[in-house]
Each structure stands twice: as structure tokens, then as C-alpha cells.
Design an enzyme around this catalytic site. Structure first.
Site, PDB file in Angstrom:
ATOM      1  N   LEU A  88      -0.290   6.116  -8.465  1.00  0.00           N
ATOM      2  CA  LEU A  88       0.271   5.093  -9.162  1.00  0.00           C
ATOM      3  C   LEU A  88       0.452   3.914  -8.362  1.00  0.00           C
ATOM      4  CD1 LEU A  88       1.913   6.524 -12.418  1.00  0.00           C
ATOM      5  CD2 LEU A  88      -0.498   6.047 -11.993  1.00  0.00           C
ATOM      6  N   CYS A  89       0.511   3.956  -6.884  1.00  0.00           N
ATOM      7  CA  CYS A  89       0.722   3.022  -5.984  1.00  0.00           C
ATOM      8  C   CYS A  89      -0.420   1.804  -6.167  1.00  0.00           C
ATOM      9  CB  CYS A  89       0.809   3.577  -4.590  1.00  0.00           C
ATOM     10  SG  CYS A  89       2.428   3.980  -4.238  1.00  0.00           S
ATOM     11  N   HIS A  90       0.069   0.686  -5.794  1.00  0.00           N
ATOM     12  CA  HIS A  90      -0.916  -0.578  -5.763  1.00  0.00           C
ATOM     13  C   HIS A  90      -1.517  -0.374  -4.391  1.00  0.00           C
ATOM     14  CE1 HIS A  90       1.528  -1.703  -9.340  1.00  0.00           C
ATOM     15  NE2 HIS A  90       0.550  -2.293  -9.619  1.00  0.00           N
ATOM     16  N   MET A 126       6.935   2.858  -0.528  1.00  0.00           N
ATOM     17  CA  MET A 126       6.219   3.939  -0.323  1.00  0.00           C
ATOM     18  C   MET A 126       5.279   4.065   0.704  1.00  0.00           C
ATOM     19  SD  MET A 126       7.160   5.617  -2.956  1.00  0.00           S
ATOM     20  CE  MET A 126       6.117   6.933  -2.844  1.00  0.00           C
ATOM     21  N   GLU A 127       5.052   2.840   1.285  1.00  0.00           N
ATOM     22  CA  GLU A 127       4.092   2.837   2.568  1.00  0.00           C
ATOM     23  C   GLU A 127       4.780   3.282   3.732  1.00  0.00           C
ATOM     24  OE1 GLU A 127       1.942   0.833  -0.464  1.00  0.00           O
ATOM     25  OE2 GLU A 127       4.180   0.755   0.196  1.00  0.00           O
ATOM     26  N   ASP A 141       2.356  19.493  13.353  1.00  0.00           N
ATOM     27  CA  ASP A 141       0.740  19.927  13.750  1.00  0.00           C
ATOM     28  C   ASP A 141       0.794  19.989  15.146  1.00  0.00           C
ATOM     29  OD1 ASP A 141      -1.919  20.507  12.997  1.00  0.00           O
ATOM     30  OD2 ASP A 141      -2.191  18.595  13.984  1.00  0.00           O
TER      31      ASP A 141
END
Length: 170
Positions: A88-90, A126-127, A141
Site C-alpha cells: 500500500l506504499c505510494h 517506509m523508504e 548475505d
């Protein structure tokens, strides 16, 4: 539901979750009426490891190459792709993504800090969080062959600026 009611149900009310409408259905928040402002978010997180693993990172002798250099590129790429990962992120036109790694030899850890900026109608928390997490995952990793017990922790937003709610600092 009418468009007017959908818009009203999508408007943010203090203390309420914004990604659900009145019927409890998930939706993308309507940011159309919001003002464009300079938005900044800073997030950080840490990965703890064996001292020997940290020494490999510091010396640049990891089999896969420059661990922190590659993790920085991965973090930047992740910030740019956040809307592809979080449903739901733009999608945002980012104007800046800066990623830094700091080493704490006494704690045998590496901290990733990401600052993300845009000029738009919604924030970039969020980014910034996605950049940090992917940066730490990349360190894991690249070093897992020598240390599978690494622990990622304390991933959080440190500050955000811009928008209707203004500034926030942890």
C-alpha cells in the site's frame, strides 16, 4: 460507496489506522488533497556479529567483495523500489537517498543509517526503513558463510520532517 465517502473515510484521523476504510477493507491512502512539501526521513538499524566477521568486513577480504560498498548500493536500490515491496506504499520520486555504515568494534556491530528525501504529498519513512533493512540483509548475505549467527536489531525511524504533522525525532 460514493467517491466522497471513500475520500472522507481515507482522511487521516489522529490515532486511527489509515490503510483501512470504515468497512475494514485495506486501501491505498488518498494523498491527492495534501500539499507537496520537502519530506525527509532518517532510519537506522544494527547488525551484530562475531569479532572475526567484523574484521573481515573492515579488511575488505570477504570472498564476495566490498561488503559495505555493495550493501550501500543495495540499500539505495531498495529505497527506490519500496512501493514494489510494500503493497500500500505510494510510488515516490525520490530526490535523495544517502546511506552510511558505521562500525562499532567494541560491540562487534555495523550500523546502517539511511536518509531519504522527496518533494511530495507523502512521507518517506517506509523508504528509509526499507533501505536500512536491505542494507543489513546484504551484510548478512555477504558474510553468512563465516557467521550465520548475525543478529539484526533496532531498526527504526529516527526522525521525519515535512508534511502536515511536521517534525518528529525519536
Amino acid at each position: 460507496m460514493s467517491m466522497k465517502k471513500m475520500h472522507e473515510s481515507a482522511s487521516q484521523r489522529q490515532g486511527e489506522l489509515t490503510h483501512f476504510d470504515q468497512a475494514g477493507q485495506a486501501h491505498m491512502v488518498d494523498v491527492g488533497a495534501k500539499n507537496e512539501t520537502h519530506r525527509i526521513a532518517v532510519a537506522s538499524g544494527t547488525i551484530r556479529m562475531k569479532p572475526e566477521t567484523l574484521a573481515i568486513i573492515q579488511s575488505g577480504t570477504a570472498k564476495k567483495g566490498d561488503v559495505l560498498g555493495i550493501a550501500r548500493i543495495a540499500a539505495i536500490m531498495a529505497a527506490k523500489r519500496t512501493s514494489d515491496l510494500i503493497p500500500l506504499c505510494h510510488p515516490l520520486a525520490l530526490t535523495r537517498v544517502a546511506v552510511d555504515f558505521s562500525i562499532d568494534a567494541s560491540a562487534s556491530s555495523v550500523t546502517c543509517t539511511a536518509q531519504v528525501e522527496t518533494y511530495g504529498k507523502t512521507g518517506v519513512e517506509m523508504e528509509a526503513l526499507t533501505a536500512v533493512q536491505v542494507g543489513l540483509l546484504t551484510v548478512y548475505d555477504m558474510c553468512k558463510a563465516v557467521d550465520r549467527g548475525m543478529v539484526m536489531m533496532d531498526v527504526r525511524v529516527m526522525e521525519k520532517h515535512g508534511g502536515k504533522s511536521g517534525d518528529w525525532v525519536a
